[in-house]
Scaffold this motif. Structure first.
Motif, PDB file in Angstrom:
ATOM      1  N   LYS A 179      62.984  40.773  41.938  1.00  0.00           N
ATOM      2  CA  LYS A 179      62.165  39.250  42.346  1.00  0.00           C
ATOM      3  C   LYS A 179      60.868  38.866  43.645  1.00  0.00           C
ATOM      4  O   LYS A 179      60.614  38.317  43.797  1.00  0.00           O
ATOM      5  CB  LYS A 179      63.364  38.424  42.172  1.00  0.00           C
ATOM      6  N   SER A 180      62.150  38.575  44.663  1.00  0.00           N
ATOM      7  CA  SER A 180      62.202  39.026  46.105  1.00  0.00           C
ATOM      8  C   SER A 180      61.068  40.141  46.023  1.00  0.00           C
ATOM      9  O   SER A 180      59.805  38.880  46.682  1.00  0.00           O
ATOM     10  CB  SER A 180      63.370  39.022  46.965  1.00  0.00           C
ATOM     11  N   THR A 181      60.594  40.602  46.229  1.00  0.00           N
ATOM     12  CA  THR A 181      59.115  41.523  46.484  1.00  0.00           C
ATOM     13  C   THR A 181      57.907  40.652  45.922  1.00  0.00           C
ATOM     14  O   THR A 181      57.115  40.600  46.585  1.00  0.00           O
ATOM     15  CB  THR A 181      59.274  42.637  45.805  1.00  0.00           C
ATOM     16  N   THR A 182      58.099  40.511  43.941  1.00  0.00           N
ATOM     17  CA  THR A 182      57.259  39.460  43.464  1.00  0.00           C
ATOM     18  C   THR A 182      56.521  38.325  44.711  1.00  0.00           C
ATOM     19  O   THR A 182      55.856  37.918  44.396  1.00  0.00           O
ATOM     20  CB  THR A 182      57.920  39.543  42.509  1.00  0.00           C
ATOM     21  N   LEU A 183      57.539  37.538  44.600  1.00  0.00           N
ATOM     22  CA  LEU A 183      58.037  35.948  45.087  1.00  0.00           C
ATOM     23  C   LEU A 183      56.738  36.525  47.118  1.00  0.00           C
ATOM     24  O   LEU A 183      56.140  35.717  47.839  1.00  0.00           O
ATOM     25  CB  LEU A 183      59.181  35.176  45.996  1.00  0.00           C
ATOM     26  N   ARG A 184      57.191  37.610  47.525  1.00  0.00           N
ATOM     27  CA  ARG A 184      56.951  37.947  48.703  1.00  0.00           C
ATOM     28  C   ARG A 184      55.647  38.318  48.949  1.00  0.00           C
ATOM     29  O   ARG A 184      54.777  38.117  50.059  1.00  0.00           O
ATOM     30  CB  ARG A 184      57.662  38.855  49.679  1.00  0.00           C
ATOM     31  N   CYS A 185      55.101  39.192  48.056  1.00  0.00           N
ATOM     32  CA  CYS A 185      53.879  39.363  47.604  1.00  0.00           C
ATOM     33  C   CYS A 185      52.607  38.239  47.533  1.00  0.00           C
ATOM     34  O   CYS A 185      51.488  38.215  47.610  1.00  0.00           O
ATOM     35  CB  CYS A 185      53.493  40.140  46.615  1.00  0.00           C
ATOM     36  N   ILE A 186      53.515  36.917  46.738  1.00  0.00           N
ATOM     37  CA  ILE A 186      53.045  35.594  45.802  1.00  0.00           C
ATOM     38  C   ILE A 186      52.422  34.721  47.136  1.00  0.00           C
ATOM     39  O   ILE A 186      51.486  34.355  47.944  1.00  0.00           O
ATOM     40  CB  ILE A 186      53.413  35.139  45.285  1.00  0.00           C
ATOM     41  N   ALA A 187      53.606  34.819  48.510  1.00  0.00           N
ATOM     42  CA  ALA A 187      53.179  34.539  49.578  1.00  0.00           C
ATOM     43  C   ALA A 187      52.829  34.662  51.040  1.00  0.00           C
ATOM     44  O   ALA A 187      52.487  34.356  51.633  1.00  0.00           O
ATOM     45  CB  ALA A 187      54.780  34.117  50.187  1.00  0.00           C
ATOM     46  N   GLY A 188      52.191  36.348  50.168  1.00  0.00           N
ATOM     47  CA  GLY A 188      51.749  37.059  51.638  1.00  0.00           C
ATOM     48  C   GLY A 188      52.153  37.614  52.502  1.00  0.00           C
ATOM     49  O   GLY A 188      51.965  37.912  53.434  1.00  0.00           O
ATOM     50  N   LEU A 189      54.121  37.636  52.376  1.00  0.00           N
ATOM     51  CA  LEU A 189      55.058  38.139  53.143  1.00  0.00           C
ATOM     52  C   LEU A 189      54.911  40.138  53.443  1.00  0.00           C
ATOM     53  O   LEU A 189      55.116  40.514  54.464  1.00  0.00           O
ATOM     54  CB  LEU A 189      56.541  37.357  53.216  1.00  0.00           C
ATOM     55  N   GLU A 190      54.578  40.354  52.327  1.00  0.00           N
ATOM     56  CA  GLU A 190      54.654  41.756  51.767  1.00  0.00           C
ATOM     57  C   GLU A 190      52.543  41.820  50.753  1.00  0.00           C
ATOM     58  O   GLU A 190      52.019  41.201  50.321  1.00  0.00           O
ATOM     59  CB  GLU A 190      54.935  42.050  50.362  1.00  0.00           C
ATOM     60  N   HIS A 191      52.582  43.463  51.787  1.00  0.00           N
ATOM     61  CA  HIS A 191      51.308  43.259  50.521  1.00  0.00           C
ATOM     62  C   HIS A 191      50.893  44.054  49.734  1.00  0.00           C
ATOM     63  O   HIS A 191      51.529  44.953  49.607  1.00  0.00           O
ATOM     64  CB  HIS A 191      50.241  44.991  51.684  1.00  0.00           C
ATOM     65  N   ALA A 192      50.677  43.429  48.572  1.00  0.00           N
ATOM     66  CA  ALA A 192      50.494  43.909  47.373  1.00  0.00           C
ATOM     67  C   ALA A 192      49.890  46.030  47.915  1.00  0.00           C
ATOM     68  O   ALA A 192      49.017  46.119  48.220  1.00  0.00           O
ATOM     69  CB  ALA A 192      49.610  43.266  46.122  1.00  0.00           C
ATOM     70  N   THR A 193      50.313  46.213  47.050  1.00  0.00           N
ATOM     71  CA  THR A 193      50.128  47.892  47.168  1.00  0.00           C
ATOM     72  C   THR A 193      48.842  48.106  45.779  1.00  0.00           C
ATOM     73  O   THR A 193      47.609  48.541  46.562  1.00  0.00           O
ATOM     74  CB  THR A 193      51.352  49.179  45.975  1.00  0.00           C
ATOM     75  N   SER A 194      49.087  47.665  44.676  1.00  0.00           N
ATOM     76  CA  SER A 194      47.650  47.291  43.930  1.00  0.00           C
ATOM     77  C   SER A 194      47.565  46.034  43.285  1.00  0.00           C
ATOM     78  O   SER A 194      48.963  45.816  42.884  1.00  0.00           O
ATOM     79  CB  SER A 194      47.326  48.887  42.992  1.00  0.00           C
ATOM     80  N   GLY A 195      46.712  45.902  42.152  1.00  0.00           N
ATOM     81  CA  GLY A 195      46.332  44.567  41.920  1.00  0.00           C
ATOM     82  C   GLY A 195      45.428  43.572  42.745  1.00  0.00           C
ATOM     83  O   GLY A 195      45.662  43.353  43.283  1.00  0.00           O
ATOM     84  N   GLN A 196      46.395  42.239  41.833  1.00  0.00           N
ATOM     85  CA  GLN A 196      45.779  41.124  41.826  1.00  0.00           C
ATOM     86  C   GLN A 196      46.294  39.894  41.966  1.00  0.00           C
ATOM     87  O   GLN A 196      47.063  39.526  41.154  1.00  0.00           O
ATOM     88  CB  GLN A 196      44.051  40.945  41.538  1.00  0.00           C
ATOM     89  N   ILE A 197      45.694  39.036  42.800  1.00  0.00           N
ATOM     90  CA  ILE A 197      46.298  37.454  42.746  1.00  0.00           C
ATOM     91  C   ILE A 197      46.084  36.751  43.630  1.00  0.00           C
ATOM     92  O   ILE A 197      44.932  36.362  44.284  1.00  0.00           O
ATOM     93  CB  ILE A 197      47.638  37.229  43.884  1.00  0.00           C
ATOM     94  N   THR A 198      45.249  35.108  41.576  1.00  0.00           N
ATOM     95  CA  THR A 198      44.266  34.459  42.147  1.00  0.00           C
ATOM     96  C   THR A 198      45.086  33.043  42.008  1.00  0.00           C
ATOM     97  O   THR A 198      46.018  33.173  41.898  1.00  0.00           O
ATOM     98  CB  THR A 198      42.964  34.379  41.481  1.00  0.00           C
TER      99      THR A 198
END
Ligand code: ATP
Ligand code: MG
Length: 241
Positions: A44-63
């Motif tokens: 959960k937190s990792t997902t949120l942190r990727c959305i916020a840009g605090l963590e870099h996604a390994t692959s995939g896309q956020i729009t």
């Protein structure tokens, strides 16, 4: 509209890889309140942190509104995030703490900042606490200051990671209602992370159930409750029948 397309996050710690988020696909419509729920460690937190840009996604896309923001810096995302440990600035007053959220991202005059701080504080019913310091406040009041600091910019997306877990049960119930009210008053696209089934069932328009980094079901709380898609959802939030 916020969209996650095949979002994957792998943590590589030496010789073992942890797939924290695995090919996550999720859409949150404008003004929607989505609760992301699942057991400890499910991502959960990792997902949120990727959305916020605090963590870099390994692959995939956020729009966001069809704009690709996967590689944008946190400050360029027009999002606000509130954590479990909301860490207010101890030597700043409530006024300064809330205003800080605005100062770093806008060039408003001092007067305009003060107006916005006062309006935000009124909304959160802490208008009479503006000159106090965090140590003089109760847990619930501190949490309201943290919410104020996040929403004062009127961000496009509001992300909350277990913001109530440090509060006692009674206050949690009160704050639940207040966050819902705030979210609907501001009509702000929101993702709220929790491992608490009650929060999941009562707070959101929709819930997304996550287990071991994988999305199990997305839907209205009662639909997930009465028509769980699999055993995991049934066991985690479903009706016992
Ligand atoms: P909780 O409810 O306990 O907060 P969570 O659903 O928020 O759990 P995450 O914090 O997203 O879970 O963690 C998902 C997985 O990724 C876990 O296995 C965790 O150990 C791992 N993980 C998270 N952050 C890191 C990191 N910085 N480095 C290595 N592994 C990590
Ligand atoms: Mg977490």
């Amino acid at each position: 509209r916020l969209q996650l397309n095949d979002l994957t996050k792998v943590f590589d710690s030496g010789d073992n890889e942890i797939v924290a988020v695995n090919d996550l696909n999720l859409t949150v419509e404008d003004g929607d309140f989505l609760v992301l729920v699942g057991p400890s460690g499910c991502g959960k937190s990792t997902t949120l942190r990727c959305i916020a840009g605090l963590e870099h996604a390994t692959s995939g896309q956020i729009t966001l509104d069809d704009r690709d923001i996967t590689y944008k810096k946190p400050k360029e995302r027009d999002m606000a995030m509130v954590f479990q440990n909301y860490a207010l600035y101890p030597h700043m007053t409530v006024r300064q703490n809330i205003g800080y959220g605005l100062k770093i991202t806008t060039d408003l005059s001092k007067g305009d900042i003060n107006d916005r701080v006062e309006r935000t504080a009124e909304l959160l019913e802490i208008g009479d606490l503006l000159e106090k310091e965090p140590s003089d406040l109760s847990g619930g009041q501190q949490q309201r200051v943290a919410l104020g600091r996040a929403i004062i910019r009127e961000p496009e997306v509001f992300l909350m990671d277990e913001p109530l877990s440090n509060l006692d049960a009674k206050l949690r119930t009160t704050m639940r209602t207040e966050i819902q009210q705030l979210q609907s008053d501001m009509d702000i696209t929101t993702i709220y992370v929790t491992h608490d089934q009650t929060e999941a069932m009562t707070m959101g328009d929709r819930i997304a159930v996550l287990n071991e980094g994988e999305l199990q079901q997305v839907g209205e709380p009662l639909v997930c409750y009465h028509q769980p898609k699999n055993r995991f959802v049934a066991g985690f939030i479903g009706s016992p029948s």
